[in-house]
Design an enzyme around this catalytic site. Sequence first.
Site, PDB file in Angstrom:
ATOM      1  N   ARG A   1       0.804  -1.227   0.000  1.00  0.00           N
ATOM      2  CA  ARG A   1       0.000   0.000   0.000  1.00  0.00           C
ATOM      3  C   ARG A   1       0.839   1.280   0.000  1.00  0.00           C
ATOM      4  O   ARG A   1       0.331   2.365  -0.205  1.00  0.00           O
ATOM      5  CB  ARG A   1      -0.962  -0.014   1.205  1.00  0.00           C
ATOM      6  CG  ARG A   1      -2.114  -0.981   1.022  1.00  0.00           C
ATOM      7  CD  ARG A   1      -2.840  -1.267   2.319  1.00  0.00           C
ATOM      8  NE  ARG A   1      -2.113  -2.236   3.141  1.00  0.00           N
ATOM      9  CZ  ARG A   1      -2.485  -2.605   4.359  1.00  0.00           C
ATOM     10  NH1 ARG A   1      -3.556  -2.060   4.904  1.00  0.00           N
ATOM     11  NH2 ARG A   1      -1.778  -3.489   5.048  1.00  0.00           N
TER      12      ARG A   1
ATOM     13  N   GLN B   1      12.625 -14.535   5.709  1.00  0.00           N
ATOM     14  CA  GLN B   1      11.397 -15.089   5.144  1.00  0.00           C
ATOM     15  C   GLN B   1      11.538 -14.909   3.631  1.00  0.00           C
ATOM     16  O   GLN B   1      11.454 -13.789   3.134  1.00  0.00           O
ATOM     17  CB  GLN B   1      10.174 -14.314   5.678  1.00  0.00           C
ATOM     18  CG  GLN B   1       8.855 -14.877   5.199  1.00  0.00           C
ATOM     19  CD  GLN B   1       7.691 -13.920   5.441  1.00  0.00           C
ATOM     20  OE1 GLN B   1       7.891 -12.714   5.606  1.00  0.00           O
ATOM     21  NE2 GLN B   1       6.480 -14.440   5.443  1.00  0.00           N
TER      22      GLN B   1
ATOM     23  N   LYS C   1      33.861  23.625   1.910  1.00  0.00           N
ATOM     24  CA  LYS C   1      33.895  22.153   1.932  1.00  0.00           C
ATOM     25  C   LYS C   1      35.193  21.701   2.550  1.00  0.00           C
ATOM     26  O   LYS C   1      36.257  22.164   2.123  1.00  0.00           O
ATOM     27  CB  LYS C   1      33.773  21.618   0.505  1.00  0.00           C
ATOM     28  CG  LYS C   1      33.717  20.109   0.429  1.00  0.00           C
ATOM     29  CD  LYS C   1      34.521  19.529  -0.716  1.00  0.00           C
ATOM     30  CE  LYS C   1      35.957  19.285  -0.322  1.00  0.00           C
ATOM     31  NZ  LYS C   1      36.779  18.625  -1.350  1.00  0.00           N
TER      32      LYS C   1
ATOM     33  N   TYR D   1      34.473  30.222  -2.899  1.00  0.00           N
ATOM     34  CA  TYR D   1      34.548  28.780  -2.679  1.00  0.00           C
ATOM     35  C   TYR D   1      35.812  28.459  -1.893  1.00  0.00           C
ATOM     36  O   TYR D   1      36.927  28.756  -2.333  1.00  0.00           O
ATOM     37  CB  TYR D   1      34.567  28.015  -4.010  1.00  0.00           C
ATOM     38  CG  TYR D   1      34.798  26.536  -3.784  1.00  0.00           C
ATOM     39  CD1 TYR D   1      33.938  25.801  -2.958  1.00  0.00           C
ATOM     40  CD2 TYR D   1      35.868  25.872  -4.367  1.00  0.00           C
ATOM     41  CE1 TYR D   1      34.153  24.442  -2.716  1.00  0.00           C
ATOM     42  CE2 TYR D   1      36.088  24.513  -4.130  1.00  0.00           C
ATOM     43  CZ  TYR D   1      35.228  23.809  -3.298  1.00  0.00           C
ATOM     44  OH  TYR D   1      35.443  22.481  -3.052  1.00  0.00           O
TER      45      TYR D   1
ATOM     46  N   ALA E   1      43.731  42.400  -5.874  1.00  0.00           N
ATOM     47  CA  ALA E   1      42.527  41.950  -6.570  1.00  0.00           C
ATOM     48  C   ALA E   1      42.918  41.290  -7.892  1.00  0.00           C
ATOM     49  O   ALA E   1      43.810  41.755  -8.591  1.00  0.00           O
ATOM     50  CB  ALA E   1      41.603  43.135  -6.819  1.00  0.00           C
TER      51      ALA E   1
HETATM   52  C1  UD1 Z   1      -1.786  -6.814  10.410  1.00  0.00           C
HETATM   53  C2  UD1 Z   1      -2.805  -7.762  11.045  1.00  0.00           C
HETATM   54  C3  UD1 Z   1      -4.062  -6.976  11.391  1.00  0.00           C
HETATM   55  C4  UD1 Z   1      -3.721  -5.814  12.305  1.00  0.00           C
HETATM   56  C5  UD1 Z   1      -2.611  -4.943  11.701  1.00  0.00           C
HETATM   57  C6  UD1 Z   1      -2.136  -3.942  12.728  1.00  0.00           C
HETATM   58  C7  UD1 Z   1      -2.440  -9.951  10.011  1.00  0.00           C
HETATM   59  C8  UD1 Z   1      -2.946 -10.933   9.033  1.00  0.00           C
HETATM   60  N1  UD1 Z   1      -3.124  -8.804  10.103  1.00  0.00           N
HETATM   61  O1  UD1 Z   1      -2.342  -6.358   9.201  1.00  0.00           O
HETATM   62  O2  UD1 Z   1      -4.994  -7.817  12.039  1.00  0.00           O
HETATM   63  O3  UD1 Z   1      -4.870  -5.033  12.534  1.00  0.00           O
HETATM   64  O4  UD1 Z   1      -1.491  -5.741  11.306  1.00  0.00           O
HETATM   65  O5  UD1 Z   1      -1.182  -3.066  12.233  1.00  0.00           O
HETATM   66  O6  UD1 Z   1      -1.479 -10.212  10.682  1.00  0.00           O
HETATM   67  N2  UD1 Z   1       5.168  -8.963   7.304  1.00  0.00           N
HETATM   68  C9  UD1 Z   1       6.181  -9.880   7.086  1.00  0.00           C
HETATM   69  N3  UD1 Z   1       5.966 -10.902   6.208  1.00  0.00           N
HETATM   70  C10 UD1 Z   1       4.802 -11.054   5.541  1.00  0.00           C
HETATM   71  C11 UD1 Z   1       3.775 -10.106   5.767  1.00  0.00           C
HETATM   72  C12 UD1 Z   1       3.991  -9.080   6.651  1.00  0.00           C
HETATM   73  O7  UD1 Z   1       7.251  -9.800   7.684  1.00  0.00           O
HETATM   74  O8  UD1 Z   1       4.696 -12.020   4.758  1.00  0.00           O
HETATM   75  C13 UD1 Z   1       5.423  -7.854   8.247  1.00  0.00           C
HETATM   76  C14 UD1 Z   1       5.363  -6.517   7.582  1.00  0.00           C
HETATM   77  O9  UD1 Z   1       6.651  -6.129   7.128  1.00  0.00           O
HETATM   78  C15 UD1 Z   1       4.849  -5.611   8.699  1.00  0.00           C
HETATM   79  C16 UD1 Z   1       4.026  -6.545   9.571  1.00  0.00           C
HETATM   80  O10 UD1 Z   1       4.404  -7.862   9.219  1.00  0.00           O
HETATM   81  O11 UD1 Z   1       5.904  -5.046   9.449  1.00  0.00           O
HETATM   82  C17 UD1 Z   1       2.535  -6.371   9.375  1.00  0.00           C
HETATM   83  O12 UD1 Z   1       2.232  -6.620   8.031  1.00  0.00           O
HETATM   84  P1  UD1 Z   1       1.139  -5.793   7.240  1.00  0.00           P
HETATM   85  O13 UD1 Z   1       1.094  -6.287   5.848  1.00  0.00           O
HETATM   86  O14 UD1 Z   1       1.329  -4.343   7.452  1.00  0.00           O
HETATM   87  O15 UD1 Z   1      -0.174  -6.286   7.988  1.00  0.00           O
HETATM   88  P2  UD1 Z   1      -1.552  -5.519   8.079  1.00  0.00           P
HETATM   89  O16 UD1 Z   1      -2.305  -5.710   6.820  1.00  0.00           O
HETATM   90  O17 UD1 Z   1      -1.318  -4.147   8.536  1.00  0.00           O
HETATM   91 MG    MG Z   2       0.416  -3.000   8.789  1.00  0.00          MG
END
Ligand code: UD1
Ligand code: MG
Length: 474
Positions: free
Chosen positions: A28, A88, A368, A383, A440
């Site tokens: 997003r 991951q 600098k 400069y 100068a």
């Molecule tokens: C998540 C929660 C939601 C909550 C919200 C709060 C889930 C399914 N949903 O949604 O219930 O209200 O957070 O902020 O958990 N990330 C990974 N690997 C992945 C996916 C995500 O490391 O495969 C990490 C992202 O980098 C991030 C965090 O997990 O730091 C949350 O992921 P994000 O995609 O923002 O989850 P939300 O849709 O916000």
């Molecule tokens: Mg989030």
Amino acid sequence: MENDPLLQTRQSDHPLAVLILAAGLGTRMKSARAKVLHQLGGLPLINYVCRTAQSLQPQKILVVVGHQADEVESAVQLAIGTAEFVTQTEQRGTGDAVMAARAHLANSDALVLVLSGDVPLIRAETLDTFITQHRQSGVACSILSVRLENPTGYGRIVRDDSELFVRIVEQKDASDDERKLKEINSGIYCFAARQLFAALERVNPANKQGEYYLTDVPEILQRDGDKVVVYLHGDSREVSGINTRAELAEFENLLRRKTIRKLMLEAGVTFIDPSHAYISALARLGRDCVIYPGVSIEGATTLGEGCEIRSGTRITNSRVGNGVLIKDHCVIVDSEIESDCSVGPFAHLRMNAFMAESSVVGNFVEMKKSRLGRGSKSMHLTYLGDATIGERTNIGAGTVTCNYDGKDKHPTIVEDDVRIGSDTMLVAPVTVGRGAVTAAGSVVTQDVPPDTLVAGVPAVVKKRLRERKDEKQG
Ligand code: UD1
Ligand code: MG
């Protein structure tokens, strides 16, 4: 079982492991850059949650990385020195992200605190209370929730008629009725490690996003007879995540206002217009500084007392002494300005420029890697690169240190009490001796002996200006 006093004591002994999820791209954000690397208050988002985690003094901090893993790891190391990283490889959801840490945690009796890299403002005190409550309750899972006026995008907490936890449902999977629920999942949880990983094994991606949701774990645990508790937190801002650039801008604004308010109330700094000043949370400003509109003070900059910073100036990672006046539209980066100096308007100091006490840099002057001595002045159109200027020296308008021969950079030294005439070219490497004067328009290609006047192209000695007592004696 959860009321078993023995279990409760054992729970309190469980070592704390913090697991930070930071592998996602953050679709997003519509960015090529991983979300946790986007900057808030001049620091990557991930920096905030890492520092908070560290202040809890856990036994270990694990960070799940994926998108731009190298950059995220560097950002973490910069924030807290060290952490353990797990990769991951494919981002298949928050449940899958936690699963990546399985080898580190599954067989331990750790208490796992799960945090998201995109929830930067969560406070250590809140987490401390949350962990304590979790330890005391002895349950398998605690969830931190909050009520939001606009809960769009978040997972909702579904409770039964007795207000007990039923499940978390994600926005995309929620029914119309569920979407009306205002209590949301903050994405912050405490789990008993063994139960967490056993339940994660049973999570499947049968949902709208085709992801392995960590949010399915509490429901699975509860179905198996483990207890889940939800703690409703009062401060919604603190646990809000950043998912879009609009939210990032809101947070930036919030943080900015907080920083400026603190500087006004606690440090005694005047802001002519607090809504148009940009001050890093890491900056330190002394008493009676006056900050004009449109000023940006970035990074770990420090200003002493009684400085005046006029409109349109940016100061980054620099040190400024007391009583310094920085006029409009200056750019000062990685530099140091001692007390009682004056700079600008339209000056540019960079790469370890150094102004000693009571020196002056004026209109359209660039410095600098250069040092301007105590009481010296360079007022116009100049400069100074790789130059060392002594004390009480005047650098005339239009002076240029010609420091680059097309291949290498060379130093220029101008000693004390020198007068460099307007439009002098100092062809480096070159030294101008103390008390000397350049006429100068001189092009100085050779060292200038002390107390002589040089002129011409190339400059030659025209006359001896004075004899010095100490020289006669020597
Ligand atoms: C998540 C929660 C939601 C909550 C919200 C709060 C889930 C399914 N949903 O949604 O219930 O209200 O957070 O902020 O958990 N990330 C990974 N690997 C992945 C996916 C995500 O490391 O495969 C990490 C992202 O980098 C991030 C965090 O997990 O730091 C949350 O992921 P994000 O995609 O923002 O989850 P939300 O849709 O916000
Ligand atoms: Mg989030």
